[in-house]
Design a protein around this motif. Structure first.
Motif, PDB file in Angstrom:
ATOM      1  N   ALA A 256      -4.070  12.070   8.590  1.00  0.00           N
ATOM      2  CA  ALA A 256      -3.130  12.124   7.468  1.00  0.00           C
ATOM      3  C   ALA A 256      -1.906  11.262   7.732  1.00  0.00           C
ATOM      4  CB  ALA A 256      -2.715  13.571   7.203  1.00  0.00           C
ATOM      5  N   ASP A 257      -1.352  11.325   8.951  1.00  0.00           N
ATOM      6  CA  ASP A 257      -0.167  10.531   9.256  1.00  0.00           C
ATOM      7  C   ASP A 257      -0.474   9.041   9.276  1.00  0.00           C
ATOM      8  OD1 ASP A 257       1.441  12.751   9.393  1.00  0.00           O
ATOM      9  OD2 ASP A 257       1.288  12.953  11.577  1.00  0.00           O
ATOM     10  N   THR A 258      -1.643   8.669   9.775  1.00  0.00           N
ATOM     11  CA  THR A 258      -2.034   7.259   9.788  1.00  0.00           C
ATOM     12  C   THR A 258      -2.203   6.736   8.369  1.00  0.00           C
ATOM     13  OG1 THR A 258      -3.163   7.548  11.913  1.00  0.00           O
ATOM     14  CG2 THR A 258      -3.737   5.594  10.618  1.00  0.00           C
ATOM     15  N   ILE A 259      -2.776   7.562   7.502  1.00  0.00           N
ATOM     16  CA  ILE A 259      -2.933   7.166   6.102  1.00  0.00           C
ATOM     17  C   ILE A 259      -1.574   6.952   5.451  1.00  0.00           C
ATOM     18  CG2 ILE A 259      -3.679   7.987   3.819  1.00  0.00           C
ATOM     19  CD1 ILE A 259      -6.054   9.322   5.264  1.00  0.00           C
ATOM     20  N   ALA A 260      -0.634   7.830   5.742  1.00  0.00           N
ATOM     21  CA  ALA A 260       0.708   7.673   5.181  1.00  0.00           C
ATOM     22  C   ALA A 260       1.335   6.353   5.638  1.00  0.00           C
ATOM     23  CB  ALA A 260       1.592   8.847   5.587  1.00  0.00           C
ATOM     24  N   LEU A 261       1.160   6.011   6.908  1.00  0.00           N
ATOM     25  CA  LEU A 261       1.703   4.751   7.416  1.00  0.00           C
ATOM     26  C   LEU A 261       0.978   3.557   6.809  1.00  0.00           C
ATOM     27  CD1 LEU A 261       2.201   5.651  11.192  1.00  0.00           C
ATOM     28  CD2 LEU A 261       3.973   5.345   9.438  1.00  0.00           C
ATOM     29  N   LEU A 262      -0.329   3.710   6.580  1.00  0.00           N
ATOM     30  CA  LEU A 262      -1.089   2.622   5.972  1.00  0.00           C
ATOM     31  C   LEU A 262      -0.655   2.403   4.521  1.00  0.00           C
ATOM     32  CD1 LEU A 262      -3.224   0.538   6.494  1.00  0.00           C
ATOM     33  CD2 LEU A 262      -4.990   2.218   5.924  1.00  0.00           C
ATOM     34  N   LEU A 263      -0.370   3.487   3.819  1.00  0.00           N
ATOM     35  CA  LEU A 263       0.148   3.358   2.463  1.00  0.00           C
ATOM     36  C   LEU A 263       1.548   2.735   2.466  1.00  0.00           C
ATOM     37  CD1 LEU A 263      -1.048   6.693   0.821  1.00  0.00           C
ATOM     38  CD2 LEU A 263      -1.988   4.400   0.525  1.00  0.00           C
ATOM     39  N   LEU A 264       2.291   2.960   3.538  1.00  0.00           N
ATOM     40  CA  LEU A 264       3.593   2.306   3.664  1.00  0.00           C
ATOM     41  C   LEU A 264       3.413   0.798   3.856  1.00  0.00           C
ATOM     42  CD1 LEU A 264       6.621   2.897   3.715  1.00  0.00           C
ATOM     43  CD2 LEU A 264       6.459   3.148   6.193  1.00  0.00           C
ATOM     44  N   LEU A 265       2.396   0.408   4.632  1.00  0.00           N
ATOM     45  CA  LEU A 265       2.052  -1.005   4.767  1.00  0.00           C
ATOM     46  C   LEU A 265       1.701  -1.592   3.407  1.00  0.00           C
ATOM     47  CD1 LEU A 265       1.286  -3.486   6.602  1.00  0.00           C
ATOM     48  CD2 LEU A 265      -1.037  -2.527   6.653  1.00  0.00           C
ATOM     49  N   TYR A 266       0.926  -0.856   2.648  1.00  0.00           N
ATOM     50  CA  TYR A 266       0.598  -1.232   1.271  1.00  0.00           C
ATOM     51  C   TYR A 266       1.890  -1.465   0.483  1.00  0.00           C
ATOM     52  CZ  TYR A 266      -1.246  -0.278  -3.504  1.00  0.00           C
ATOM     53  OH  TYR A 266      -1.570  -0.323  -4.839  1.00  0.00           O
ATOM     54  N   GLY A 267       2.871  -0.610   0.719  1.00  0.00           N
ATOM     55  CA  GLY A 267       4.144  -0.721   0.018  1.00  0.00           C
ATOM     56  C   GLY A 267       4.922  -1.969   0.380  1.00  0.00           C
ATOM     57  N   VAL A 268       4.958  -2.291   1.656  1.00  0.00           N
ATOM     58  CA  VAL A 268       5.689  -3.480   2.095  1.00  0.00           C
ATOM     59  C   VAL A 268       5.092  -4.731   1.452  1.00  0.00           C
ATOM     60  CG1 VAL A 268       6.221  -4.927   4.084  1.00  0.00           C
ATOM     61  CG2 VAL A 268       6.448  -2.439   4.252  1.00  0.00           C
ATOM     62  N   PHE A 269       3.787  -4.849   1.504  1.00  0.00           N
ATOM     63  CA  PHE A 269       3.131  -5.995   0.885  1.00  0.00           C
ATOM     64  C   PHE A 269       3.281  -5.966  -0.631  1.00  0.00           C
ATOM     65  CE2 PHE A 269       1.217  -6.443   5.019  1.00  0.00           C
ATOM     66  CZ  PHE A 269       0.978  -7.808   5.124  1.00  0.00           C
ATOM     67  N   GLY A 270       3.338  -4.768  -1.202  1.00  0.00           N
ATOM     68  CA  GLY A 270       3.514  -4.656  -2.644  1.00  0.00           C
ATOM     69  C   GLY A 270       4.855  -5.170  -3.112  1.00  0.00           C
ATOM     70  N   LEU A 271       5.909  -4.891  -2.357  1.00  0.00           N
ATOM     71  CA  LEU A 271       7.228  -5.398  -2.718  1.00  0.00           C
ATOM     72  C   LEU A 271       7.266  -6.921  -2.636  1.00  0.00           C
ATOM     73  CD1 LEU A 271       9.682  -2.842  -1.100  1.00  0.00           C
ATOM     74  CD2 LEU A 271       9.152  -3.162  -3.525  1.00  0.00           C
ATOM     75  N   VAL A 272       6.640  -7.462  -1.609  1.00  0.00           N
ATOM     76  CA  VAL A 272       6.542  -8.923  -1.508  1.00  0.00           C
ATOM     77  C   VAL A 272       5.814  -9.475  -2.730  1.00  0.00           C
ATOM     78  CG1 VAL A 272       5.564 -10.843  -0.196  1.00  0.00           C
ATOM     79  CG2 VAL A 272       6.622  -8.931   1.010  1.00  0.00           C
ATOM     80  N   GLY A 273       4.712  -8.826  -3.079  1.00  0.00           N
ATOM     81  CA  GLY A 273       3.938  -9.267  -4.233  1.00  0.00           C
ATOM     82  C   GLY A 273       4.715  -9.188  -5.523  1.00  0.00           C
ATOM     83  N   ASN A 274       5.537  -8.149  -5.679  1.00  0.00           N
ATOM     84  CA  ASN A 274       6.298  -7.988  -6.910  1.00  0.00           C
ATOM     85  C   ASN A 274       7.238  -9.167  -7.159  1.00  0.00           C
ATOM     86  OD1 ASN A 274       7.593  -6.130  -9.118  1.00  0.00           O
ATOM     87  ND2 ASN A 274       9.297  -6.847  -7.881  1.00  0.00           N
ATOM     88  N   PHE A 275       8.026  -9.526  -6.156  1.00  0.00           N
ATOM     89  CA  PHE A 275       9.011 -10.587  -6.375  1.00  0.00           C
ATOM     90  C   PHE A 275       8.369 -11.971  -6.352  1.00  0.00           C
ATOM     91  CE2 PHE A 275      11.731  -7.023  -5.236  1.00  0.00           C
ATOM     92  CZ  PHE A 275      12.672  -7.115  -6.250  1.00  0.00           C
ATOM     93  N   ALA A 276       7.303 -12.139  -5.544  1.00  0.00           N
ATOM     94  CA  ALA A 276       6.598 -13.421  -5.565  1.00  0.00           C
ATOM     95  C   ALA A 276       5.938 -13.640  -6.925  1.00  0.00           C
ATOM     96  CB  ALA A 276       5.548 -13.457  -4.454  1.00  0.00           C
ATOM     97  N   ALA A 277       5.297 -12.591  -7.443  1.00  0.00           N
ATOM     98  CA  ALA A 277       4.651 -12.709  -8.748  1.00  0.00           C
ATOM     99  C   ALA A 277       5.681 -12.853  -9.853  1.00  0.00           C
ATOM    100  CB  ALA A 277       3.766 -11.485  -9.006  1.00  0.00           C
TER     101      ALA A 277
END
Length: 404
Positions: A256-277
């Motif tokens: 469960a904790d690893t999944i939460a951290l992986l979703l946080l990784l998803y979040g970091v890349f998502g923010l990059v994607g938001n402003f790049a897009a």
């Protein structure tokens, strides 16, 4: 993205003053909060379902309820507001959101959960449906694309940061504490909206009896094509993403904790994607959205084909976050470039379609998971995302102005 009637809230100068950027920031926080409230069941799906004695599919269906209510609310509200102050409307909607989260916190079964999600959907549809249109009125003309990117980044960052952070709170203090925290924050944001935003009356001229005053219909080839692409792509994304936690538990067997951290990784890349897009879509929104569709399709396919390998699952989640992070702002800029004379209405229509697709995706995902399992869900949603790309490539294009 211009208003047909000069308003006192317009920014006449070439530069946007700091207080107006603060207002955009508060608006961004509001969109972040409404979509975090909607999507949080994704991160706490398993403990939430266990606590309420319902199946994971039923818990995931709570997103369907919120999405359907938002889908009706978002396009209808702009037509009902008349000359009401948008600042007050947004603040009231945040209070409604707080009530919805509070009801979720005290839910004792699927019935009360469903009621809470209906209330939440009303607040969410109102805020998200108005956010981009309000943002365009807060800044100087040259800053409109950036302001929309910031306002809509609340939507993207909710899915990519709000859910992981809510998951961490849920893991540490229980899923009810996560929703209770959102309720308290929503009240604070309501007050901030009242203080930060200027008075915002109707931005458009209405004809007799509240009609559209002879303005062009929104049934335009580029608008219809864009909406169809978004229906297919958002349905595919949320059918898969709603069940990403069970997928990561089943395939690479992460904790469960690893999944939460992986979703946080998803979040970091998502923010990059938001402003790049956002930067790319300000010039060419349609190609930007189609590139994101390709990224989502590839990411889900990689998770389906190689998800039992932890590194492959991590790479797929990172790509997924990067692509989906830019989708909301890219689609929003596609719509407003296709109908610059009807920004408030096309925004409401777009959000209505987007949230209806969230509901459809959550429903379809639940049916497939319950019927056939995680892997068939991932493969079918990757294929559906690829179909959205084909529709966008083959759809009609404008013959003049910039290609949306």
């Amino acid at each position: 993205m211009r208003s047909s009637v000069p308003r006192s809230d317009a920014v006449p100068d070439q530069r946007t003053a700091l207080p107006r950027w603060v207002a955009v920031g508060v608006l961004t926080l509001a969109t972040f909060l409404v979509v975090t409230s909607e999507m949080l069941p994704v991160g706490v799906l398993t403990p939430m379902a266990d606590s309420l004695s319902i199946s994971p599919g039923a818990a995931g269906a709570s997103l369907t309820i919120t999405g359907l209510v938002s889908a009706v609310t978002a396009p209808v509200v702009p037509r009902l507001l008349g000359d009401l102050d948008r600042r007050v409307v947004l603040a009231a909607a945040m209070v409604v959101l707080a009530v919805g989260n509070a009801l979720t916190t005290v839910s004792d079964g699927f019935g009360t959960l469903a009621v809470s999600r209906v209330v939440l959907g009303i607040g969410m549809g109102t805020v998200w449906g108005m956010a981009a249109a309000v943002a365009t009125r807060l800044v100087a003309p040259r800053d409109v694309a950036l302001a929309v990117s910031f306002a809509v980044s609340g939507v993207a960052s909710a899915s990519v940061l709000g859910v992981p952070l809510g998951t961490l709170v849920g893991n540490a203090f229980g899923w009810r504490a996560a929703f209770g925290s959102l309720s308290v924050i929503a009240v604070a944001v309501a007050l901030a909206l009242l203080f930060a935003l200027p008075t915002l009356r109707s931005p458009e001229t209405a004809g007799p009896e509240g009609d559209d005053g002879g303005r062009r219909s929104l049934v335009r080839p580029t608008v219809v094509t864009g909406l169809l692409v978004m229906v297919l792509l958002v349905t595919a994304h949320f059918a898969a993403y709603t069940y990403v936690r069970p997928a990561l538990e089943e395939l690479p067997r992460l904790s469960a904790d690893t999944i939460a951290l992986l979703l946080l990784l998803y979040g970091v890349f998502g923010l990059v994607g938001n402003f790049a897009a956002g930067a790319a879509a300000g010039r060419r929104p349609r190609p930007t959205v189609l590139l994101l569709a390709a990224g989502i399709s590839v990411a889900i396919a990689v998770l389906a084909g190689f998800g039992d390998l932890a590194p492959a699952a991590m790479a797929a989640i990172a790509l997924w976050g990067l692509a989906y992070g830019g989708l909301s702002v890219g689609g929003q800029l596609w719509m407003t470039s296709a109908a610059p004379d009807r920004v408030e209405h096309v925004t409401g229509l777009y959000v209505g379609v987007f949230t209806a697709s969230i509901a459809l995706g959550a429903l379809v995902g639940g049916l497939v998971v319950e019927g056939t399992g995680i892997l068939p869900l991932l493969w079918s949603t990757a294929a559906l995302a690829a179909v959205s790309l084909a529709v966008g490539l083959l759809g009609p294009r404008r013959s003049r102005d910039r290609e949306p």
